[in-house]
Design a protein around this motif. Structure first.
Motif, PDB file in Angstrom:
ATOM      1  N   ARG A 293       0.798  -1.167   0.024  1.00 52.83           N
ATOM      2  CA  ARG A 293       0.063   0.036   0.134  1.00 52.83           C
ATOM      3  C   ARG A 293       1.058   1.232   0.098  1.00 52.83           C
ATOM      4  O   ARG A 293       0.738   2.171  -0.663  1.00 52.83           O
ATOM      5  CB  ARG A 293      -0.769  -0.004   1.225  1.00 52.83           C
ATOM      6  N   GLU A 294       1.972   1.305   0.888  1.00 43.55           N
ATOM      7  CA  GLU A 294       2.908   2.270   0.843  1.00 43.55           C
ATOM      8  C   GLU A 294       3.619   2.603  -0.310  1.00 43.55           C
ATOM      9  O   GLU A 294       3.794   3.853  -0.888  1.00 43.55           O
ATOM     10  CB  GLU A 294       3.759   2.315   2.046  1.00 43.55           C
ATOM     11  N   ALA A 295       3.953   1.411  -1.001  1.00 42.24           N
ATOM     12  CA  ALA A 295       4.709   1.475  -2.161  1.00 42.24           C
ATOM     13  C   ALA A 295       3.830   2.216  -3.314  1.00 42.24           C
ATOM     14  O   ALA A 295       4.473   3.043  -4.290  1.00 42.24           O
ATOM     15  CB  ALA A 295       5.302   0.141  -2.715  1.00 42.24           C
ATOM     16  N   ILE A 296       2.602   1.973  -3.257  1.00 45.65           N
ATOM     17  CA  ILE A 296       1.602   2.604  -4.337  1.00 45.65           C
ATOM     18  C   ILE A 296       1.498   4.095  -3.948  1.00 45.65           C
ATOM     19  O   ILE A 296       1.423   4.955  -4.984  1.00 45.65           O
ATOM     20  CB  ILE A 296       0.468   1.730  -4.568  1.00 45.65           C
ATOM     21  N   TYR A 297       1.267   4.294  -2.895  1.00 50.99           N
ATOM     22  CA  TYR A 297       1.185   5.889  -2.406  1.00 50.99           C
ATOM     23  C   TYR A 297       2.562   6.510  -2.905  1.00 50.99           C
ATOM     24  O   TYR A 297       2.481   7.721  -3.307  1.00 50.99           O
ATOM     25  CB  TYR A 297       0.762   5.975  -1.157  1.00 50.99           C
ATOM     26  N   ALA A 298       3.479   5.787  -2.478  1.00 48.14           N
ATOM     27  CA  ALA A 298       4.872   6.686  -2.790  1.00 48.14           C
ATOM     28  C   ALA A 298       5.229   6.881  -4.242  1.00 48.14           C
ATOM     29  O   ALA A 298       6.173   7.711  -4.695  1.00 48.14           O
ATOM     30  CB  ALA A 298       6.164   5.835  -2.072  1.00 48.14           C
ATOM     31  N   CYS A 299       5.097   5.983  -5.015  1.00 45.33           N
ATOM     32  CA  CYS A 299       5.134   5.965  -6.662  1.00 45.33           C
ATOM     33  C   CYS A 299       4.992   7.233  -7.160  1.00 45.33           C
ATOM     34  O   CYS A 299       3.805   8.098  -6.813  1.00 45.33           O
ATOM     35  CB  CYS A 299       4.704   4.716  -7.248  1.00 45.33           C
ATOM     36  N   ARG A 300       5.781   7.713  -8.046  1.00 47.06           N
ATOM     37  CA  ARG A 300       5.192   8.962  -8.936  1.00 47.06           C
ATOM     38  C   ARG A 300       4.273   8.853  -9.890  1.00 47.06           C
ATOM     39  O   ARG A 300       3.897   7.731 -10.192  1.00 47.06           O
ATOM     40  CB  ARG A 300       6.500   9.357  -9.750  1.00 47.06           C
ATOM     41  N   LYS A 301       3.391   9.665 -10.135  1.00 50.86           N
ATOM     42  CA  LYS A 301       2.661   9.600 -11.460  1.00 50.86           C
ATOM     43  C   LYS A 301       3.132   8.991 -12.540  1.00 50.86           C
ATOM     44  O   LYS A 301       4.174   9.419 -13.133  1.00 50.86           O
ATOM     45  CB  LYS A 301       1.838  10.959 -11.378  1.00 50.86           C
ATOM     46  N   GLY A 302       2.475   8.004 -13.163  1.00 55.62           N
ATOM     47  CA  GLY A 302       2.873   7.409 -14.315  1.00 55.62           C
ATOM     48  C   GLY A 302       4.114   6.399 -13.902  1.00 55.62           C
ATOM     49  O   GLY A 302       4.696   6.102 -15.015  1.00 55.62           O
ATOM     50  N   GLY A 303       4.484   6.265 -12.954  1.00 53.16           N
ATOM     51  CA  GLY A 303       5.454   5.173 -12.470  1.00 53.16           C
ATOM     52  C   GLY A 303       5.031   3.594 -12.468  1.00 53.16           C
ATOM     53  O   GLY A 303       4.028   3.396 -13.005  1.00 53.16           O
ATOM     54  N   SER A 304       5.996   2.925 -11.923  1.00 51.33           N
ATOM     55  CA  SER A 304       5.748   1.430 -11.998  1.00 51.33           C
ATOM     56  C   SER A 304       5.795   0.926 -10.773  1.00 51.33           C
ATOM     57  O   SER A 304       6.775   1.097  -9.874  1.00 51.33           O
ATOM     58  CB  SER A 304       6.922   0.932 -12.858  1.00 51.33           C
ATOM     59  N   VAL A 305       4.904   0.039 -10.290  1.00 51.85           N
ATOM     60  CA  VAL A 305       4.933  -0.719  -8.935  1.00 51.85           C
ATOM     61  C   VAL A 305       4.974  -2.180  -9.320  1.00 51.85           C
ATOM     62  O   VAL A 305       4.297  -2.612 -10.101  1.00 51.85           O
ATOM     63  CB  VAL A 305       3.575  -0.351  -8.083  1.00 51.85           C
ATOM     64  N   PHE A 306       5.648  -2.837  -8.606  1.00 51.07           N
ATOM     65  CA  PHE A 306       6.209  -4.297  -8.710  1.00 51.07           C
ATOM     66  C   PHE A 306       5.907  -4.864  -7.332  1.00 51.07           C
ATOM     67  O   PHE A 306       6.741  -4.616  -6.383  1.00 51.07           O
ATOM     68  CB  PHE A 306       7.611  -4.712  -9.374  1.00 51.07           C
ATOM     69  N   ASP A 307       5.164  -6.048  -7.494  1.00 50.54           N
ATOM     70  CA  ASP A 307       4.988  -6.804  -6.188  1.00 50.54           C
ATOM     71  C   ASP A 307       5.635  -7.909  -6.302  1.00 50.54           C
ATOM     72  O   ASP A 307       5.392  -8.939  -7.153  1.00 50.54           O
ATOM     73  CB  ASP A 307       3.448  -7.191  -5.896  1.00 50.54           C
ATOM     74  N   PHE A 318      -7.518  -2.060  -0.344  1.00 51.55           N
ATOM     75  CA  PHE A 318      -6.265  -1.910  -1.656  1.00 51.55           C
ATOM     76  C   PHE A 318      -6.602  -0.641  -2.318  1.00 51.55           C
ATOM     77  O   PHE A 318      -7.683  -0.397  -2.941  1.00 51.55           O
ATOM     78  CB  PHE A 318      -6.338  -3.111  -2.606  1.00 51.55           C
ATOM     79  N   PRO A 319      -5.636   0.313  -2.392  1.00 49.22           N
ATOM     80  CA  PRO A 319      -5.648   1.594  -3.049  1.00 49.22           C
ATOM     81  C   PRO A 319      -5.815   1.563  -4.603  1.00 49.22           C
ATOM     82  O   PRO A 319      -4.875   2.087  -5.289  1.00 49.22           O
ATOM     83  CB  PRO A 319      -4.507   2.136  -2.679  1.00 49.22           C
ATOM     84  N   LEU A 320      -6.733   0.828  -4.878  1.00 51.12           N
ATOM     85  CA  LEU A 320      -7.110   0.753  -6.645  1.00 51.12           C
ATOM     86  C   LEU A 320      -7.050   2.026  -7.276  1.00 51.12           C
ATOM     87  O   LEU A 320      -6.630   2.329  -8.239  1.00 51.12           O
ATOM     88  CB  LEU A 320      -8.186  -0.017  -6.873  1.00 51.12           C
ATOM     89  N   GLY A 321      -7.803   3.046  -6.612  1.00 54.57           N
ATOM     90  CA  GLY A 321      -7.947   4.431  -7.017  1.00 54.57           C
ATOM     91  C   GLY A 321      -6.527   4.972  -7.123  1.00 54.57           C
ATOM     92  O   GLY A 321      -6.413   5.691  -8.297  1.00 54.57           O
ATOM     93  N   ALA A 322      -5.836   4.754  -6.543  1.00 56.01           N
ATOM     94  CA  ALA A 322      -4.378   5.475  -6.517  1.00 56.01           C
ATOM     95  C   ALA A 322      -3.651   4.889  -7.867  1.00 56.01           C
ATOM     96  O   ALA A 322      -3.127   5.695  -8.512  1.00 56.01           O
ATOM     97  CB  ALA A 322      -3.554   5.188  -5.271  1.00 56.01           C
TER      98      ALA A 322
END
Length: 391
Positions: A293-307, A318-322
């Motif tokens: 959850r924190e990784a999703i909030y931290a990532c810049r706009k247009g960035g990439s999050v990998f689990d 789960f922050p699907l809206g973010a």
């Protein structure tokens, strides 16, 4: 032979089990030199993966020597020193030919369980419950390796057993996340978790050209390893306000790529962590997504999050809206180690990747229960407990 077995929730024991034997002409039998604990094993110990049975042999990250080969094995012979990928792949199905090895159609003989849970079956994994095949694990004197020509990789002469060990799972898992997250030269990357996988993901990010890499954890000994052996910057989430720090250090944007390497039992601070903890213990949700959850909030706009951390089922809040509104690319995977292990062994030999430091505690297999207790509770600075079955 002797093997370390799962005997119940938070219970392990060294027991006498049957020696493995060739069941398929593509099998090889490996005499285990070294086998290590992994953070994802703790999910098995804690009962969060429900398809374990008493007596199952634990362990999925290992290396050793081939002592027997099936009649169809062509790439290996008796005496070869090998590291074995934790995921089992046939090398020939559609997914394997597209280098998506952990999704192999033939590696898991119990596909109905994961198909019911996730919509499609995934590949098999040593010692990771009967949902992923029910394969006996590597915390044993010997182990059967299916599809030996594809899953076992010869270790270069200049690479020690201890260094090669982590090319089985930690290093290729980390490389899977860094590569599939789409890191490009000049990126800023943040990695949640400074265990073996997190450290290897950070090192892979650096080798793929990331300009700055931050690793987030709370254990001083792990953060010290990151600074000393990986060369990345560190943040302690019990002392630093992570979202604010990452924004401050990236010109107000946030990291280009965020990699979560913690999984379903993530620790944290504040009310959301305790909310997740209570719901998981009551089995109202299966996983704690604190770090993700924190990784999703931290990532810049247009960035990439990998689990990269292992999750088994369902999470709340789960922050699907973010993800949608920030335009994030979100991916996850088990490791596609067959794609990366030969390259990783070469980089270890060349000195580009350091892995031996992860083996903070090397023990005989007879002390396996103590090793897992130490690893689970992070006692004595334990990053990984490594077992030597022959000692």
């Amino acid at each position: 032979m002797k093997a370390l077995c799962w005997t119940g929730i938070n219970k392990t024991n060294v027991e006498t089990v049957d020696d493995p034997r060739i069941l398929n002409e593509q099998d090889v039998i490996v005499k285990v030199h070294l086998s290590t604990t992994c953070g994802s094993d703790l999910h098995l110990l804690g009962g969060y993966i429900p398809t374990m049975r008493a007596g199952d042999v634990l362990g999925h990250e290992f290396m050793g020597e081939i002592v027997e080969v099936g009649s169809a094995v062509k790439k290996h012979r008796v005496g070869d020193r090998v590291v074995v990928c934790s995921f089992i792949a046939c090398g020939r199905c559609w997914y394997c030919t597209h280098e998506l090895y952990s999704l192999c159609d033939n590696g898991n003989p119990n596909p109905a369980l994961t198909e019911t849970l996730w919509g499609s079956p995934i590949g098999g994994c040593f010692a990771y419950s009967h949902a992923l095949g029910g394969f006996a694990g590597s915390h044993a004197e010997y182990i059967r390796v299916p599809y030996g020509d594809y899953g076992a990789f010869s270790v270069p002469d200049g690479v020690s057993d201890r260094a090669a060990l982590f090319a089985s799972d930690a290093a290729p898992t980390g490389w899977t996340g860094a590569d599939l997250a789409g890191i490009t030269p000049g990126d800023t990357v943040a990695v949640w978790g400074a265990g073996g996988v997190g450290q290897m993901a950070a090192r892979a990010a650096m080798l793929l050209g990331a300009e700055r890499v931050f690793v987030i954890d709370r254990f001083p000994e792990r953060l010290q390893q990151v600074r000393e052996f990986i060369g990345a910057e560190t943040l302690d989430y019990t002392k630093d306000e992570i979202l604010a720090e990452l924004k401050e250090r990236t010109g107000g944007r946030g990291p280009d790529v965020c990699i979560e390497a913690v999984g379903m039992e993530a620790h944290g601070t504040g009310p959301q962590y305790w909310y997740d903890q209570v719901k998981q213990q009551l089995r109202v949700q299966t996983d704690r997504p604190t770090a993700l959850r924190e990784a999703i909030y931290a990532c810049r706009k247009g960035g990439s999050v990998f689990d990269l951390g292992v999750f088994g089922g369902l999470v709340d809040k789960f922050p699907l809206g973010a993800i949608m509104n920030k335009g994030l690319m979100f991916r996850g995977a088990q490791q596609h180690g067959h794609r990366y292990i030969p390259m990783i062994l070469d980089r270890i030999a060349a000195g580009d990747i350091s892995t031996e430091h992860l083996a903070t505690h090397v023990l005989p297999l007879s002390q396996g229960p103590e090793g897992y207790q130490m690893f689970k509770n992070k006692e004595d600075g334990c990053v990984r407990a490594v077992f030597q079955p022959g000692s």
